[in-house]
Design an enzyme around this catalytic site. Structure first.
Site, mmCIF file in Angstrom:
data_model
loop_
_atom_site.group_PDB
_atom_site.id
_atom_site.type_symbol
_atom_site.label_atom_id
_atom_site.label_comp_id
_atom_site.label_asym_id
_atom_site.label_seq_id
_atom_site.Cartn_x
_atom_site.Cartn_y
_atom_site.Cartn_z
ATOM 1 C CB SER A 258 -0.873 -0.038 1.237
ATOM 2 O OG SER A 258 -1.282 1.235 1.590
ATOM 3 C CE LYS A 259 2.761 5.205 -4.849
ATOM 4 N NZ LYS A 259 3.193 3.996 -5.450
ATOM 5 N NE ARG A 260 -4.919 2.306 2.418
ATOM 6 C CZ ARG A 260 -5.311 1.517 3.400
ATOM 7 N NH1 ARG A 260 -5.887 2.036 4.459
ATOM 8 N NH2 ARG A 260 -5.132 0.217 3.335
#
Ligand code: GLU
Length: 484
Positions: A258-260
């Site tokens: 994820s980039k979150r």
């Protein structure tokens, strides 16, 4: 190998700071650091901040702080300086301009004046026709006069790379092996934007050359840019550094990590109480391992430096397994130097509302609960017995045990013994309990379980004699007396 610096290895970590440090960035930084140290070379930090729209206040300071915390050191960079500065790309615009002019003069780059509307139309048409969307190279055909005229009129322009057609670019990646690509499908990449800032591609190549970088170690997501870079290196007559593209980091379900921010920010992992030793050890194993037959899983930074080679970096994706991270952190916590662990843990005690001026007491508590901690943030949950007033009303099972006749006998007798003591310590507590055993004839579960529940509110947990000492005589008596 690029030999223009007496064979010395020079690598760089070249982040575009976005405000937080992604786990993937940390892995790139770590691999570069380990490789540099292993080879006796130099590790360079270069800030790629030419995208003005993505600037975040304080991002560079934060990045430098996080690297420092994890023990990743740089020989050159914004803090250390060095012979190849400045180390911020935003302060190197003159270099990019100079080499862009050189590319223009050599016929390897050209002016393009399309408006964004025209480019949109071009893209739409290509999509409609089911073709690859890319710049259709139309400005290549502008005559010198047309270009001069447009410039005189003050039309906004970009400079594009003139990709040589009908050729094959081939390069050997130290991790991925040989990669080939036909130049006809390579876009005429923008090198200099209309605001005069370079794109990543131009700035990256110019700086890697000027900074005498010998090995480029970075994430696999950049591998598709390499052919464009090679065209620029060739056009300028520069040697191409060695390349090593490290595999993607994946979630357990094999999707791309994820980039979150919440899931992947290194700052958050530190904040949660993952130790820096765990993080560097764990992250080093994301795509690397010391080799077949190596049983060892715990590596200090020094050991990683000794063992790290690019040959042992795998080419397939590396899974980020949080359970493994928790297991590893728990192992580090269990084996950590008690004084140092106490120091690291103090803020978490404080957060739990525990008075921390008595560090010896905190150290004792920690010695009891450390085996249960996956991260220091778990401390409050594991020391709730210190502050406990009542058994949770909904736990009828425990209450039943506490209210049984035999338990009452145990509590009464134990209270009697403990009241006679000046102070509780693990030894006199144990003596008291064995006297209760003799007096009541109760033993095993019937003896220990109720005491544990009365003192901690739970059926299992750390050793009772130690808990008793930490709670202290008065508190222990108070907790026992409620039940008879
Ligand atoms: N600035 C790029 C990034 O943010 C660097 C890629 C490279 O190392 O060339 O990751």
């Amino acid at each position: 190998m690029n030999n223009n610096n007496n064979g010395e290895v020079r690598v760089r970590f070249a982040p575009s700071p976005t405000g937080f440090v992604h786990i993937g960035s940390l892995r790139t930084a770590l691999f570069n650091y380990l490789f540099a140290k292993h080879s006796g070379g130099k590790n360079i930090l270069r800030i790629e901040d030419t995208d003005q729209t993505r600037k975040v206040e304080g991002a560079v300071e934060n990045l430098i702080r996080v690297m420092g915390k994890l023990g990743i050191e740089f020989d050159e960079g914004p803090v250390q300086g060095g012979d190849f500065g400045p180390y911020y790309q935003s302060q190197r615009l003159d270099f990019y301009k100079k080499y862009c002019d050189e590319l223009l003069a050599k016929g390897s780059a050209y002016y393009a004046f399309e408006t964004s509307h025209e480019l949109d139309e071009m893209r739409k048409l290509q999509q409609l026709e089911g073709r690859q969307t890319m710049y259709d190279r139309r400005a290549r055909d502008l005559s010198e006069d047309e270009v001069q005229e447009n410039l005189k009129k003050g039309l906004p322009y970009v400079i594009r790379l003139k990709v040589p057609l009908n050729e094959e670019i081939r390069f050997n990646d130290l991790i991925k092996g040989t990669i080939r690509i036909e130049t006809n499908i390579i876009d005429d990449q923008i090198l200099l934007k209309s605001d005069g800032f370079p794109t990543y591609h131009l700035a990256n190549v110019v700086d890697d050359h000027l900074m005498k970088i010998t090995h480029i170690i970075r994430g696999e997501e950049w591998v598709t840019s390499v052919p464009k870079h090679i065209i620029i290196y060739n056009a300028l007559g520069w040697e191409v550094p060695e390349m090593a593209h490290v595999p993607l980091i994946l979630n357990s379900d094999k999707s791309k990590l994820s980039k979150r921010q919440g899931d992947v920010a290194v700052e958050d992992f530190l904040q949660k109480g993952y130790l820096k030793e765990t993080l560097t050890n764990f992250i080093a194993f994301l795509g690397w391992n010391p080799g077949e037959g190596e049983e060892q899983e715990f590596f200090s930074m020094e050991e990683l430096i000794k063992k790290f080679t690019l040959e042992k970096v795998q080419s397939s994706g590396a899974v980020f397994n949080v359970d493994k991270l928790n297991w590893m952190n728990n192992e580090y916590i269990k084996n950590y130097d008690p004084d140092k662990l106490t120091e690291l843990a103090l803020p978490y005690f404080s957060k739990a509302g525990i008075e921390i001026s008595n560090t010896e007491r905190i150290k004792k508590i920690l010695s009891l609960v450390r085996v249960y901690l996956n991260k220091l943030e778990d401390i409050p949950d594991n020391i709730s017995f210190l502050e406990r007033k009542e058994i949770e009303p909904d736990n009828d099972n425990l209450k039943e045990i506490l209210n049984s006749e035999s338990s009452k006998k145990v509590f009464e007798k134990l209270s009697e013994k403990i009241s006679l003591l000046d102070e509780l310590n693990p030894e006199n507590y144990k003596t008291a309990v064995s006297e209760v055993q003799k007096d009541t004839g109760l033993k095993g579960k019937e003896l220990f379980k109720p005491i544990r529940i009365a003192l901690t509110g739970s059926e299992n947990g750390p050793e009772l004699p130690l808990i008793a000492e930490i709670l202290g005589k008065d508190k222990v008596l108070d907790l026992l007396k409620r039940w008879f």
